[in-house]
Motif scaffolding. Structure first.
Motif, PDB file in Angstrom:
ATOM      1  N   SER A 128       0.358  -1.272  -0.021  1.00  0.00           N
ATOM      2  CA  SER A 128       0.125  -0.264  -0.198  1.00  0.00           C
ATOM      3  C   SER A 128       0.617   1.262  -0.013  1.00  0.00           C
ATOM      4  N   ASP A 129       0.463   2.373   0.064  1.00  0.00           N
ATOM      5  CA  ASP A 129       1.148   4.140   0.077  1.00  0.00           C
ATOM      6  C   ASP A 129       2.178   3.658   1.192  1.00  0.00           C
ATOM      7  N   ASP A 130       1.416   3.351   1.945  1.00  0.00           N
ATOM      8  CA  ASP A 130       2.375   3.365   3.643  1.00  0.00           C
ATOM      9  C   ASP A 130       3.074   2.174   3.680  1.00  0.00           C
ATOM     10  N   GLY A 131       3.489   1.522   2.903  1.00  0.00           N
ATOM     11  CA  GLY A 131       3.937   0.229   2.919  1.00  0.00           C
ATOM     12  C   GLY A 131       3.966  -1.064   3.084  1.00  0.00           C
ATOM     13  N   ALA A 132       2.586  -1.060   3.935  1.00  0.00           N
ATOM     14  CA  ALA A 132       1.342  -2.089   4.340  1.00  0.00           C
ATOM     15  C   ALA A 132       1.495  -2.872   3.091  1.00  0.00           C
ATOM     16  N   SER A 133       1.791  -4.958   3.896  1.00  0.00           N
ATOM     17  CA  SER A 133       1.763  -5.556   2.706  1.00  0.00           C
ATOM     18  C   SER A 133       0.289  -5.854   2.609  1.00  0.00           C
ATOM     19  N   VAL A 134      -0.724  -5.759   1.902  1.00  0.00           N
ATOM     20  CA  VAL A 134      -2.611  -5.734   1.576  1.00  0.00           C
ATOM     21  C   VAL A 134      -3.447  -7.019   0.511  1.00  0.00           C
ATOM     22  N   PRO A 135      -4.146  -7.505   0.567  1.00  0.00           N
ATOM     23  CA  PRO A 135      -4.450  -7.850  -0.469  1.00  0.00           C
ATOM     24  C   PRO A 135      -4.561  -7.414  -1.523  1.00  0.00           C
ATOM     25  N   SER A 136      -4.459  -7.470  -2.308  1.00  0.00           N
ATOM     26  CA  SER A 136      -4.626  -6.758  -3.722  1.00  0.00           C
ATOM     27  C   SER A 136      -5.848  -7.612  -4.637  1.00  0.00           C
ATOM     28  N   VAL A 137      -6.514  -6.953  -4.073  1.00  0.00           N
ATOM     29  CA  VAL A 137      -8.050  -8.457  -5.011  1.00  0.00           C
ATOM     30  C   VAL A 137      -9.132  -6.931  -4.841  1.00  0.00           C
ATOM     31  N   ARG A 138      -9.886  -6.891  -5.431  1.00  0.00           N
ATOM     32  CA  ARG A 138     -10.825  -6.345  -6.010  1.00  0.00           C
ATOM     33  C   ARG A 138     -12.072  -6.090  -4.368  1.00  0.00           C
ATOM     34  N   PRO A 139     -12.944  -4.853  -4.047  1.00  0.00           N
ATOM     35  CA  PRO A 139     -13.416  -5.019  -3.191  1.00  0.00           C
ATOM     36  C   PRO A 139     -14.569  -5.777  -3.251  1.00  0.00           C
ATOM     37  N   ARG A 140     -15.030  -5.640  -4.016  1.00  0.00           N
ATOM     38  CA  ARG A 140     -16.117  -6.662  -4.979  1.00  0.00           C
ATOM     39  C   ARG A 140     -15.674  -8.320  -4.496  1.00  0.00           C
ATOM     40  N   VAL A 141     -14.635  -8.918  -5.386  1.00  0.00           N
ATOM     41  CA  VAL A 141     -14.351  -9.816  -4.927  1.00  0.00           C
ATOM     42  C   VAL A 141     -13.720 -10.289  -3.364  1.00  0.00           C
ATOM     43  N   LEU A 142     -13.179  -9.708  -3.100  1.00  0.00           N
ATOM     44  CA  LEU A 142     -12.520  -8.957  -1.214  1.00  0.00           C
ATOM     45  C   LEU A 142     -14.633 -10.024  -0.065  1.00  0.00           C
ATOM     46  N   ALA A 143     -15.091  -8.866  -0.677  1.00  0.00           N
ATOM     47  CA  ALA A 143     -17.182  -8.896   0.263  1.00  0.00           C
ATOM     48  C   ALA A 143     -17.315  -9.868  -0.167  1.00  0.00           C
ATOM     49  N   ARG A 144     -17.168 -10.930  -1.326  1.00  0.00           N
ATOM     50  CA  ARG A 144     -18.218 -12.214  -2.000  1.00  0.00           C
ATOM     51  C   ARG A 144     -17.436 -13.065  -1.513  1.00  0.00           C
ATOM     52  N   TRP A 145     -16.133 -13.133  -1.456  1.00  0.00           N
ATOM     53  CA  TRP A 145     -15.104 -14.486  -0.619  1.00  0.00           C
ATOM     54  C   TRP A 145     -15.211 -14.717   0.797  1.00  0.00           C
ATOM     55  N   ALA A 146     -14.956 -13.220   1.421  1.00  0.00           N
ATOM     56  CA  ALA A 146     -15.092 -12.839   3.266  1.00  0.00           C
ATOM     57  C   ALA A 146     -16.654 -13.786   3.590  1.00  0.00           C
ATOM     58  N   GLY A 147     -17.461 -13.243   2.781  1.00  0.00           N
ATOM     59  CA  GLY A 147     -18.567 -14.747   3.058  1.00  0.00           C
ATOM     60  C   GLY A 147     -18.919 -15.704   2.952  1.00  0.00           C
ATOM     61  N   CYS A 148     -18.030 -16.821   2.417  1.00  0.00           N
ATOM     62  CA  CYS A 148     -17.911 -18.280   2.597  1.00  0.00           C
ATOM     63  C   CYS A 148     -16.632 -18.085   3.083  1.00  0.00           C
ATOM     64  N   VAL A 149     -16.033 -17.620   3.535  1.00  0.00           N
ATOM     65  CA  VAL A 149     -14.404 -18.514   4.202  1.00  0.00           C
ATOM     66  C   VAL A 149     -14.726 -17.974   6.063  1.00  0.00           C
ATOM     67  N   TRP A 150     -15.750 -17.390   6.254  1.00  0.00           N
ATOM     68  CA  TRP A 150     -15.964 -17.343   7.358  1.00  0.00           C
ATOM     69  C   TRP A 150     -15.845 -18.154   8.929  1.00  0.00           C
ATOM     70  N   ARG A 151     -15.145 -18.217   9.696  1.00  0.00           N
ATOM     71  CA  ARG A 151     -15.795 -19.948  10.406  1.00  0.00           C
ATOM     72  C   ARG A 151     -15.505 -19.491  11.824  1.00  0.00           C
ATOM     73  N   PRO A 152     -16.234 -19.546  13.108  1.00  0.00           N
ATOM     74  CA  PRO A 152     -16.640 -19.300  14.010  1.00  0.00           C
ATOM     75  C   PRO A 152     -15.522 -19.289  15.102  1.00  0.00           C
ATOM     76  N   CYS A 153     -15.518 -18.407  15.830  1.00  0.00           N
ATOM     77  CA  CYS A 153     -14.545 -18.898  17.322  1.00  0.00           C
ATOM     78  C   CYS A 153     -14.831 -20.053  18.085  1.00  0.00           C
ATOM     79  N   PRO A 154     -14.379 -20.483  18.653  1.00  0.00           N
ATOM     80  CA  PRO A 154     -14.770 -21.558  19.974  1.00  0.00           C
ATOM     81  C   PRO A 154     -14.623 -20.697  21.551  1.00  0.00           C
ATOM     82  N   ARG A 155     -14.133 -19.753  21.087  1.00  0.00           N
ATOM     83  CA  ARG A 155     -14.251 -19.583  22.390  1.00  0.00           C
ATOM     84  C   ARG A 155     -16.005 -18.504  22.333  1.00  0.00           C
ATOM     85  N   CYS A 156     -15.743 -17.464  21.214  1.00  0.00           N
ATOM     86  CA  CYS A 156     -17.081 -16.524  21.750  1.00  0.00           C
ATOM     87  C   CYS A 156     -17.624 -16.445  20.695  1.00  0.00           C
TER      88      CYS A 156
END
Length: 177
Positions: A128-156
């Motif tokens: 990114s502009d400030d030197g951070a390494s971030v995923p280079s996928v479009r937000p629309r694709v990230l939103a769809r992907w994120a909806g598919c890969v979510w997994r629950p936490c065993p603690r909360c």
């Protein structure tokens, strides 16, 4: 549309978007961010209204902003634990404000996004502009992907990306089998 709440140090590194954002004010003194005022945090969360989602970095990475996630929990607001790096946290906020991150499963998608920014997501990355390494996928694709890969936490009741710490409580997660 659900409102996002964060503090000024994270908001300063994010880009604008259509999703409403309430920023807890935070002064800068001698080049450093001052501690958050608890009354300002309570006012910001109250102004955001019902359904607000608080995005905050862990207290270990930003002790001056520890009041934000703590008071969000007390007030019953949903919260997402951002990556500790300010650049990555700003990237998560920028993507979260994109129109494709709609209210349908917003909290789960934000939890995955926070894990993808700071952890091993397997997504192609760019600097990114400030030197951070971030995923280079479009937000629309990230939103769809994120909806598919979510997994629950065993603690909360939260969860996030498998093998990344829980985006709500920060608990370490086992590697997926």
């Amino acid at each position: 549309m659900r409102t996002l709440v964060t503090e000024a140090a994270v908001a300063a590194r994010a880009t604008a978007g259509p999703r409403p954002l309430v920023v807890v004010p935070r002064a800068r003194r001698r080049g450093r961010w001052a501690d958050l005022d608890a009354d300002a945090v309570v006012a910001a969360i109250a102004d955001a209204g019902a359904g607000a989602v608080v995005l905050a970095r862990p207290a270990v990475d930003d002790p001056g902003a520890a009041a934000l996630p703590a008071l969000a929990a007390v007030m019953g607001a949903a919260r997402v634990r951002l990556p500790g790096d300010a650049g990555l946290a700003g990237w998560v906020l920028s993507v979260a404000r994109h129109p494709h991150f709609n209210d349908s499963s917003l909290l789960r998608r934000l939890e995955v996004l926070a894990g993808a920014a700071g952890g091993p997501s397997g997504l192609p990355r760019r600097t990114s502009d400030d030197g951070a390494s971030v995923p280079s996928v479009r937000p629309r694709v990230l939103a769809r992907w994120a909806g598919c890969v979510w997994r629950p936490c065993p603690r909360c009741g939260g969860g996030g990306l498998a093998a990344a710490p829980c985006a709500r409580c920060g608990a370490p997660r086992p590697e997926p089998a």
